[in-house]
Design an enzyme around this catalytic site. Structure first.
Site, PDB file in Angstrom:
ATOM      1  CE  LYS A 178      48.325  40.204  40.393  1.00  0.00           C
ATOM      2  NZ  LYS A 178      48.780  41.247  41.344  1.00  0.00           N
ATOM      3  N   GLY A 231      39.963  36.543  45.459  1.00  0.00           N
ATOM      4  CA  GLY A 231      39.729  37.966  45.220  1.00  0.00           C
ATOM      5  C   GLY A 231      38.242  38.274  45.278  1.00  0.00           C
ATOM      6  CB  SER A 232      36.367  41.275  44.376  1.00  0.00           C
ATOM      7  OG  SER A 232      36.698  41.467  43.014  1.00  0.00           O
ATOM      8  N   GLY A 236      36.638  37.636  39.931  1.00  0.00           N
ATOM      9  CA  GLY A 236      36.408  36.233  39.630  1.00  0.00           C
ATOM     10  C   GLY A 236      35.656  36.047  38.325  1.00  0.00           C
ATOM     11  CD  GLU A 253      37.420  30.676  48.694  1.00  0.00           C
ATOM     12  OE1 GLU A 253      37.266  29.528  48.256  1.00  0.00           O
ATOM     13  OE2 GLU A 253      36.569  31.273  49.358  1.00  0.00           O
ATOM     14  CB  CYS A 287      36.901  35.616  52.383  1.00  0.00           C
ATOM     15  SG  CYS A 287      38.254  36.095  51.368  1.00  0.00           S
ATOM     16  CD  GLU A 388      33.768  40.280  50.614  1.00  0.00           C
ATOM     17  OE1 GLU A 388      33.984  40.339  49.391  1.00  0.00           O
ATOM     18  OE2 GLU A 388      34.207  39.379  51.355  1.00  0.00           O
TER      19      GLU A 388
END
Ligand code: UN1
Length: 498
Positions: A178, A231-232, A236, A253, A287, A388
């Site tokens: 995806k 992703g964030s 996650g 991650e 990241c 972040e």
């Protein structure tokens, strides 16, 4: 078959290019000037179910293809990616927005991991080890797991799908990808090239759509055995919870709040180069970006003025123009989020040295550009030093010594990348030992990971896994221990004498 030329794209399911059953679509547009890149199927659970079914069926044959043969197909793919590097780079500057050199690097990262993992087809080493009993053989082998769901972000639209799909494939798994809603053309193009390389139908499938419909179904599908997500942190945690009922393996991650430490003995000009590259490369949307700079008080003022002078010379523009230093950020939401942090920083009492606003002069108004932003006099506990931002914003923090520097660097919830500029070998080794992060750089910024080393982070950056390097094999295989007794009698481990 869909191509970038027709501007109309489809899902690839079981070797067939198809639209969403609903007929619904979404558009991908350039963050630099709003140009339409293409129209994509807005898929839902139905398409995911069909793709998983195709991947599950294909697994039964793909797992039996000898790993060196799987590797040969991947060598072929690596050569195709090399052939397509310029075209993919150009598409990336338009669809994702990063500047040409970095877009080329993104594609190169995919080429590198494809060669690396193709070679793994002739390794995938297990262990053989003596048995505690006579006339008995012990060994362990890596086995593929099944259908892998790869949910990938827009910031490395070719590299990150490659980190997930290529090791999954060499190990004998099949994949449903995806791609991010912001970079579907790149995701699709990559899958087209995988098919061209000779990967059989159903082994790699792509389903376009949003996280709420496509991603969620993929995570909850009982036949998906591994989910690999970049992703964030928030996503996650949701994915981990959603995967719990099916005990699906989850590789995460997530975020970072990476710092560059600049000690009093550092080569300051080199440190400035490292900060510029790590804080403002990819418009800070990595990241691994350096969103904090922790400077020793003896060099703080000099570093600050050198940095601001350089940052103010950076040229914003579309990624495809040769003289652009900083490209756009990904979309309107990103501009708003980044700007909200500028306001948060001001309200918290940090000093805004430069930037702090969207750039809208001339053609920049057509896209999502934000001026490189530096805050000074930042307290380590301020939100701009803890959360972040994922944009071109960095925070300068003053410290007295290496102990404080390491404490501040570690004083966040994330643990992805870290860096120290120093010419003292003792200080460097202390940092290598004590920085709580999955990656530490000495005399280099926080970005620039190479594909044959493990990539990932500690603390809230992940859940203990790594991608790339040998470590990736642990995400995409399970160990089987095999005992062969050729004594012709029942020998009981731990009980019978040898
Ligand atoms: C990411 O930002 O998610 O080390 C990946 C780097 C790149 C990969 C970054 N090679 O910055």
């Amino acid at each position: 078959m869909a191509t970038t030329g027709t501007k109309s794209f489809q899902n690839l399911i079981g070797g067939e290019w198809t639209d969403a059953a609903s007929g619904e679509t979404f558009e991908s547009t350039s963050p630099a000037d709003g140009e339409t890149i293409g129209v994509f199927p807005r898929s839902g659970p139905e398409e995911v179910d069909r793709a998983v079914e195709a991947a599950k069926a294909a697994f039964e044959e793909w797992r039996l293809v000898p790993a060196p043969k799987r590797g040969e197909i991947l060598f072929n793919l690596a050569r195709i990616l090399e052939r397509e590097k310029t075209a993919l780079t150009d598409l990336m500057t338009h669809e994702m927005g990063k500047v040409k050199a970095e877009a080329g690097g993104d594609v190169q990262e995919a080429i590198d991991i494809t060669y690396y993992m193709a070679g793994e087809g002739r390794r995938l080493f297990g262990q053989t080890t003596p048995s505690e009993l006579r006339d008995k053989w012990n060994m362990s082998v890596r086995q593929p797991i099944g259908v892998v769901g790869a949910i990938t972000p827009w910031n490395f639209p070719i590299a990150i799908p490659s980190w997930k799909m290529i090791p999954a494939l060499v190990c004998g798994n099949t994949v449903v990808l995806k791609p991010a809603r912001d970079t579907p053309a790149l995701g699709e193009r990559f899958v087209e090239l995988i098919a061209e390389a000779g990967i059989p139908a159903g082994v790699v499938n792509v389903v376009h759509g949003g996280g709420g419909s496509v991603g969620d179904r993929l995570v909850r599908h009982p036949d998906v055995r591994v989910i690999s997500l970049t992703g964030s942190r928030e996503t996650g945690v949701e994915v981990l919870k959603a995967a719990a009922d099916t005990l699906t393996h989850v590789h995460l991650e997530l975020g970072g709040k990476n710092a560059i430490i600049v000690m009093d003995d550092a080569d300051l000009d080199l440190a400035v180069e490292g900060i510029l590259w790590s804080a403002f490369g990819t418009s800070g949307q990595r990241c691994t970006a350096a969103s904090r700079v922790i400077a020793h008080e003896a060099v703080y003022a000099a570093l600050q003025s050198k940095l601001v002078a350089r940052v103010e010379k950076l040229r914003l523009g579309p990624g495809w123009e040769d003289d652009t230093d900083v490209g756009p950020v990904i979309n309107k939401d990103a501009i708003e989020k980044i700007h909200s942090y500028t306001e948060i920083g001001r309200d918290e009492g940090a000093t805004l040295l430069t930037g702090g606003e969207p750039a809208t002069d001339g053609d920049l108004a057509k896209g999502f550009f934000y001026r490189p932003t530096i805050f000074a006099d930042v307290d380590p506990q301020m939100r701009v030093a803890q959360e972040e931002i994922f944009g071109p914003t960095t925070a300068l923090i003053r410290v007295r010594d290496v102990d404080e520097a390491i404490r501040v660097s570690n004083g966040i919830k994330f643990g992805l990348s870290s860096s120290i500029f120093t010419r003292d070998v003792n200080t460097a080794f202390r940092a290598m030992r004590d920085l709580e992060a999955g990656i530490t750089y000495v005399n280099a910024g926080t970005i620039g990971a190479e594909v044959h080393l493990p990539f990932g982070g500690t603390k809230d950056t992940g859940n203990g896994h790594r991608e790339a390097g040998q470590a990736a094999l642990d995400v995409f295989t399970e160990w089987k221990s095999i005992y062969v007794d050729y004594s012709g009698k029942l020998q009981r481990a731990q009980i019978d004498p040898s």
